[in-house]
Design an enzyme around this catalytic site. Structure first.
Site, PDB file in Angstrom:
ATOM      1  CB  SER B   9      -0.904   0.011   1.239  1.00 24.95           C
ATOM      2  OG  SER B   9      -1.531   1.261   1.358  1.00 24.95           O
ATOM      3  CG  HIS B  10       0.487   4.660  -2.625  1.00 23.61           C
ATOM      4  ND1 HIS B  10       0.133   3.595  -3.409  1.00 23.61           N
ATOM      5  CD2 HIS B  10       1.074   5.560  -3.449  1.00 23.61           C
ATOM      6  CE1 HIS B  10       0.487   3.850  -4.660  1.00 23.61           C
ATOM      7  NE2 HIS B  10       1.059   5.033  -4.711  1.00 23.61           N
ATOM      8  CB  SER B  11      -1.117   4.475   3.645  1.00 22.37           C
ATOM      9  OG  SER B  11      -1.342   4.353   5.032  1.00 22.37           O
ATOM     10  N   GLY B  43       3.793   6.385  -0.350  1.00 24.41           N
ATOM     11  CA  GLY B  43       4.475   5.902  -1.557  1.00 24.41           C
ATOM     12  C   GLY B  43       4.739   4.420  -1.388  1.00 24.41           C
ATOM     13  CB  SER B  70       3.081   3.813  -8.155  1.00 26.09           C
ATOM     14  OG  SER B  70       2.754   4.202  -6.852  1.00 26.09           O
TER      15      SER B  70
END
Lengths: 210, 239
Positions: B9-11, B43, B70
């Site tokens: 995950s981005h978080s 990110g 991403s």
């Protein structure tokens, strides 16, 4: 005149400078249609790359330089541009592996492999409002210049010019890939930040050539 | 061992929270969080994903669940850097992160293989997941049954039971139910949905006091239906 490891290193250093100079512009472009981290991410990535360039052993080839760039960007960028640019440099390194000096045809090989790497990773096509809209015209234009017998610097100039036009031409497009694709029509009128940074990096390649 | 899960995950908080949530339903499954960048920002991190791939792989493979764009690119890049042998044991699930991870975790806990765990995650893409597949067509040859079983000599074996636990078939009991169903080869349906599909079961929204129909048309389905009926009647250890 061919381009060797010194050129490759100079290109990367110049890319880092250009990305730092345009950091705010890239952040702004990305804030308009994405998550606003493109300038910061690329700047951090290229700064990390520059810090590592001095560790390259004596006798490194251009491919060694690009491989170092690839692994460093992939590890440090954080956003989508890390894997995308990282894969571009990785494939570029593969395309020119073992060559110490790059002639016009080698530069076309390099650019083509880089573009193919971005397509492989991002699965975007021309017109999706992504960095491919800068890369593909750049590759096509460079190939025409090389076939026409032009020298290395002219091939890179052709690539840079086409990338700049391609980046500008993303403005009226609706995005079909990436974060901007969530915005639909709202992305129209904004330039794609990845296409813009790609054109800056391709321009840097000319500036340090010969 | 079981198939492991990697949550990209981005978080960092999303990844860690989801690991906590999924682990509640899947004891013994390696579920690893790879959220955020190396310095804790929003990110994805190639290094965290690479380390997570190896931490989640006990030899039976890893199913990777990703959030936004991403995360998938970083995961694919990290997978490209694996050796051929390791790469063959990794699958990126085409599934929404939370529902996909929960479904995959339960499937992994039942000992499903890599392909089946990825497929379980993908059931989260469809609200009609697992609807009634396999019921009704199999040839049946059942003897007459004693007791409450409502069945005929050549029809499907079926039982109706009432949910007695307070919260009905919500997440944890549903997971327990699916795990039990997965121990049997036979296909059993719950109000027409596949008893082995966590998300299909949860999607039924079965609350306390509801009567559910457990049906199997397969020769060896009786044992499965009986076991599942007993589990429901036991109240899943809830009051």
């Amino acid at each position: 005149m061919t381009l060797g490891t010194d050129w490759a290193i100079a290109w990367i250093r110049r890319s880092a400078d250009v990305v730092a100079e345009h950091r705010v512009e890239l952040i702004t472009l990305d804030r308009e249609i994405g998550d606003g981290d493109h300038g910061e991410n690329l700047d951090r990535g290229f700064s990390a790359v520059v810090a590592k360039l001095d560790t390259l052993p004596e006798g490194s080839t251009p491919a060694d330089v690009f491989k170092l760039v690839a692994t460093t960007l992939i590890s440090t960028v954080g956003g989508a541009s890390g894997p995308l640019f990282g894969t571009a440099y990785l494939k570029a390194a593969g395309a020119v592996a073992g060559r110490e000096d790059l002639d016009s045809a080698s530069l076309v090989d390099l650019l083509t492999a880089a573009r193919d790497g971005v397509v492989l990773r991002g699965k975007a096509a021309v017109g999706d409002k992504t960095m491919i809209d800068a890369w593909t015209p750049a590759v096509d234009s460079a190939a025409r210049a090389a076939e026409g017998g032009q020298d290395e610097k002219s091939v890179l100039e052709a690539a840079a010019q086409a990338a700049e036009t391609g980046a500008r031409d993303t403005e009226p497009l609706v995005a079909h890939k990436g974060r901007a694709s969530y915005l639909g029509e709202r992305a129209v009128g904004h330039r794609d930040p990845g296409a813009q940074s790609s054109s800056l990096i391709l321009r840097a390649a000319v500036e340090v050539a010969g | 061992m079981t198939v492991g899960l990697l949550i990209v995950s981005h978080s960092g908080k999303i990844a860690e929270g989801l690991v906590e949530l999924a682990a509640q339903m899947a004891e013994g499954v390696a579920i690893i969080a790879a959220g955020g960048t190396d310095d804790g920002r929003i990110g994805t991190s190639f290094d965290r994903v690479s380390a997570g791939l190896s931490a989640a792989d006990s030899g039976d493979g890893v199913v990777v669940l990703c959030d936004l764009g991403s995360a998938v690119l970083t995961a694919e890049t990290a997978i490209d850097f694996l050796d051929d042998g390791d790469r063959a044991r990794v699958a990126i699930a085409d599934a929404p992160l939370v529902e996909g991870a929960v479904a995959a975790a339960v499937a992994a806990a039942t000992g499903s293989d890599l392909e089946a765990v990825a497929a379980a995650a993908a059931t989260a893409n469809s609200s009609t997941a697992g609807a009634g597949e396999g019921s009704g067509d199999a040839p049946v040859d059942l003897e007459s049954k004693e007791g409450e079983a409502a069945t005929t000599a050549d029809g499907p074996y079926a039982r109706s039971v009432t949910l007695v636990n307070r919260d009905g078939l919500h997440a944890r009991p549903a997971a327990e139910f699916v795990k039990l169903a997965s121990r049997f080869d036979a296909t059993v349906t719950v109000n027409g949905k596949d008893a082995k599909s966590l998300l299909a079961i949860m999607g039924l929204g079965l609350t306390a006091g509801t009567t559910v129909d457990l049906v199997s048309s397969q020769p060896d389905g009786r044992q499965a239906v009986d076991a599942l009926a007993e589990l429901i009647e036991s109240g899943f250890g809830e009051s």
